[in-house]
Motif scaffolding. Sequence first.
Motif, mmCIF file in Angstrom:
data_model
loop_
_atom_site.group_PDB
_atom_site.id
_atom_site.type_symbol
_atom_site.label_atom_id
_atom_site.label_comp_id
_atom_site.label_asym_id
_atom_site.label_seq_id
_atom_site.Cartn_x
_atom_site.Cartn_y
_atom_site.Cartn_z
ATOM 1 N N LYS A 157 0.854 -1.190 0.000
ATOM 2 C CA LYS A 157 0.000 0.000 0.000
ATOM 3 C C LYS A 157 0.893 1.244 0.000
ATOM 4 O O LYS A 157 1.831 1.336 0.789
ATOM 5 C CB LYS A 157 -0.873 -0.022 1.244
ATOM 6 N N ALA A 158 0.604 2.191 -0.868
ATOM 7 C CA ALA A 158 1.362 3.445 -0.905
ATOM 8 C C ALA A 158 1.234 4.160 0.434
ATOM 9 O O ALA A 158 0.144 4.267 0.991
ATOM 10 C CB ALA A 158 0.852 4.343 -2.026
ATOM 11 N N GLY A 159 2.357 4.589 0.981
ATOM 12 C CA GLY A 159 2.349 5.292 2.257
ATOM 13 C C GLY A 159 2.214 4.393 3.468
ATOM 14 O O GLY A 159 1.946 4.879 4.572
ATOM 15 N N GLY A 180 6.016 5.108 -2.656
ATOM 16 C CA GLY A 180 5.856 4.211 -3.797
ATOM 17 C C GLY A 180 4.962 3.047 -3.440
ATOM 18 O O GLY A 180 4.183 3.105 -2.482
ATOM 19 N N THR A 181 5.094 1.964 -4.203
ATOM 20 C CA THR A 181 4.252 0.786 -3.960
ATOM 21 C C THR A 181 5.023 -0.523 -4.066
ATOM 22 O O THR A 181 4.422 -1.589 -4.199
ATOM 23 C CB THR A 181 3.070 0.752 -4.952
ATOM 24 N N PHE A 182 6.352 -0.482 -4.014
ATOM 25 C CA PHE A 182 7.142 -1.704 -4.145
ATOM 26 C C PHE A 182 8.396 -1.592 -3.300
ATOM 27 O O PHE A 182 9.126 -0.608 -3.387
ATOM 28 C CB PHE A 182 7.533 -1.929 -5.611
ATOM 29 N N ASP A 183 8.636 -2.579 -2.432
ATOM 30 C CA ASP A 183 9.821 -2.579 -1.575
ATOM 31 C C ASP A 183 10.214 -4.003 -1.212
ATOM 32 O O ASP A 183 9.556 -4.967 -1.591
ATOM 33 C CB ASP A 183 9.556 -1.787 -0.281
ATOM 34 N N TRP A 184 11.268 -4.099 -0.412
ATOM 35 C CA TRP A 184 11.729 -5.392 0.107
ATOM 36 C C TRP A 184 11.476 -5.435 1.608
ATOM 37 O O TRP A 184 11.382 -4.411 2.275
ATOM 38 C CB TRP A 184 13.218 -5.618 -0.204
ATOM 39 N N PHE A 185 11.371 -6.667 2.108
ATOM 40 C CA PHE A 185 11.117 -6.900 3.531
ATOM 41 C C PHE A 185 12.106 -7.959 4.007
ATOM 42 O O PHE A 185 12.302 -8.977 3.354
ATOM 43 C CB PHE A 185 9.666 -7.337 3.736
ATOM 44 N N GLU A 186 12.754 -7.687 5.122
ATOM 45 C CA GLU A 186 13.851 -8.509 5.644
ATOM 46 C C GLU A 186 13.382 -9.814 6.288
ATOM 47 O O GLU A 186 14.006 -10.852 6.126
ATOM 48 C CB GLU A 186 14.633 -7.675 6.666
ATOM 49 N N CYS A 187 12.296 -9.734 7.063
ATOM 50 C CA CYS A 187 11.801 -10.908 7.789
ATOM 51 C C CYS A 187 10.404 -10.608 8.304
ATOM 52 O O CYS A 187 9.872 -9.520 8.084
ATOM 53 C CB CYS A 187 12.747 -11.259 8.944
ATOM 54 N N TRP A 188 9.803 -11.558 8.996
ATOM 55 C CA TRP A 188 8.447 -11.387 9.525
ATOM 56 C C TRP A 188 8.407 -11.819 10.991
ATOM 57 O O TRP A 188 9.274 -12.538 11.462
ATOM 58 C CB TRP A 188 7.436 -12.203 8.718
ATOM 59 N N GLY A 189 7.355 -11.374 11.686
ATOM 60 C CA GLY A 189 7.152 -11.785 13.070
ATOM 61 C C GLY A 189 5.692 -11.672 13.456
ATOM 62 O O GLY A 189 4.898 -11.034 12.765
ATOM 63 N N GLY A 204 11.264 -0.479 10.593
ATOM 64 C CA GLY A 204 9.949 -0.599 11.196
ATOM 65 C C GLY A 204 9.211 -1.851 10.775
ATOM 66 O O GLY A 204 9.580 -2.524 9.814
ATOM 67 N N ASN A 205 8.176 -2.152 11.532
ATOM 68 C CA ASN A 205 7.291 -3.292 11.286
ATOM 69 C C ASN A 205 6.064 -2.820 10.519
ATOM 70 O O ASN A 205 5.368 -1.905 10.959
ATOM 71 C CB ASN A 205 6.846 -3.890 12.623
ATOM 72 N N VAL A 206 5.790 -3.454 9.396
ATOM 73 C CA VAL A 206 4.650 -3.112 8.550
ATOM 74 C C VAL A 206 3.640 -4.258 8.642
ATOM 75 O O VAL A 206 4.008 -5.414 8.449
ATOM 76 C CB VAL A 206 5.092 -2.899 7.083
ATOM 77 N N PRO A 207 2.374 -3.962 8.931
ATOM 78 C CA PRO A 207 1.386 -5.033 9.012
ATOM 79 C C PRO A 207 1.215 -5.730 7.665
ATOM 80 O O PRO A 207 1.216 -5.068 6.615
ATOM 81 C CB PRO A 207 0.102 -4.327 9.441
ATOM 82 N N ALA A 208 1.067 -7.038 7.694
ATOM 83 C CA ALA A 208 0.901 -7.802 6.457
ATOM 84 C C ALA A 208 -0.290 -7.302 5.647
ATOM 85 O O ALA A 208 -0.311 -7.429 4.428
ATOM 86 C CB ALA A 208 0.750 -9.288 6.773
ATOM 87 N N PHE A 209 -1.262 -6.715 6.310
ATOM 88 C CA PHE A 209 -2.434 -6.149 5.633
ATOM 89 C C PHE A 209 -2.023 -5.144 4.560
ATOM 90 O O PHE A 209 -2.705 -5.003 3.549
ATOM 91 C CB PHE A 209 -3.346 -5.479 6.672
ATOM 92 N N ASP A 210 -0.914 -4.444 4.766
ATOM 93 C CA ASP A 210 -0.452 -3.430 3.817
ATOM 94 C C ASP A 210 0.495 -3.975 2.756
ATOM 95 O O ASP A 210 0.923 -3.232 1.874
ATOM 96 C CB ASP A 210 0.240 -2.290 4.566
ATOM 97 N N VAL A 211 0.852 -5.258 2.839
ATOM 98 C CA VAL A 211 1.784 -5.890 1.893
ATOM 99 C C VAL A 211 0.993 -6.861 1.024
ATOM 100 O O VAL A 211 0.165 -7.617 1.520
ATOM 101 C CB VAL A 211 2.914 -6.622 2.650
ATOM 102 N N SER A 212 1.255 -6.866 -0.278
ATOM 103 C CA SER A 212 0.479 -7.674 -1.228
ATOM 104 C C SER A 212 0.973 -9.105 -1.378
ATOM 105 O O SER A 212 0.889 -9.681 -2.458
ATOM 106 C CB SER A 212 0.484 -6.987 -2.599
ATOM 107 N N SER A 213 1.474 -9.688 -0.315
ATOM 108 C CA SER A 213 1.925 -11.084 -0.386
ATOM 109 C C SER A 213 0.702 -11.993 -0.489
ATOM 110 O O SER A 213 -0.307 -11.752 0.175
ATOM 111 C CB SER A 213 2.768 -11.441 0.841
ATOM 112 N N PRO A 214 0.778 -13.039 -1.316
ATOM 113 C CA PRO A 214 -0.383 -13.921 -1.487
ATOM 114 C C PRO A 214 -0.686 -14.762 -0.249
ATOM 115 O O PRO A 214 -1.827 -15.157 -0.034
ATOM 116 C CB PRO A 214 -0.013 -14.790 -2.679
#
Length: 107
Positions: free
Chosen positions: A34-36, A55-64, A87-97
Amino acid sequence: MATALTAGLAAIGFPATAADCGVRSDGRLYCEHKAGAKGYEQRSYQSVSKGQLGGTFDWFECWGHGDPHAGGNNIWYWTQLDNGAWGNVPAFDVSSPVDPAPGLREC
């Protein structure tokens, strides 16, 4: 123009669509978001916001695991935000299947 951009991204190893979201050879998840999208100090909306992702595309190091969010789970992704903070981004904002993303290490 969009075709050229998509081809250019693919040529340097970045996925061009959400369907291509996945863990790459460097062990990071590359995915649309999600942008922002905000990154938080802890895995909770109640914690301090450390910054956001432009933007709308990035990388993520790990999850918890963290607090539940609107995505119907409690998965949060750790990444470096646009201001250089982490920072920690909620999965809700990431387009992972699937959350957590298969092949991404747990923090």
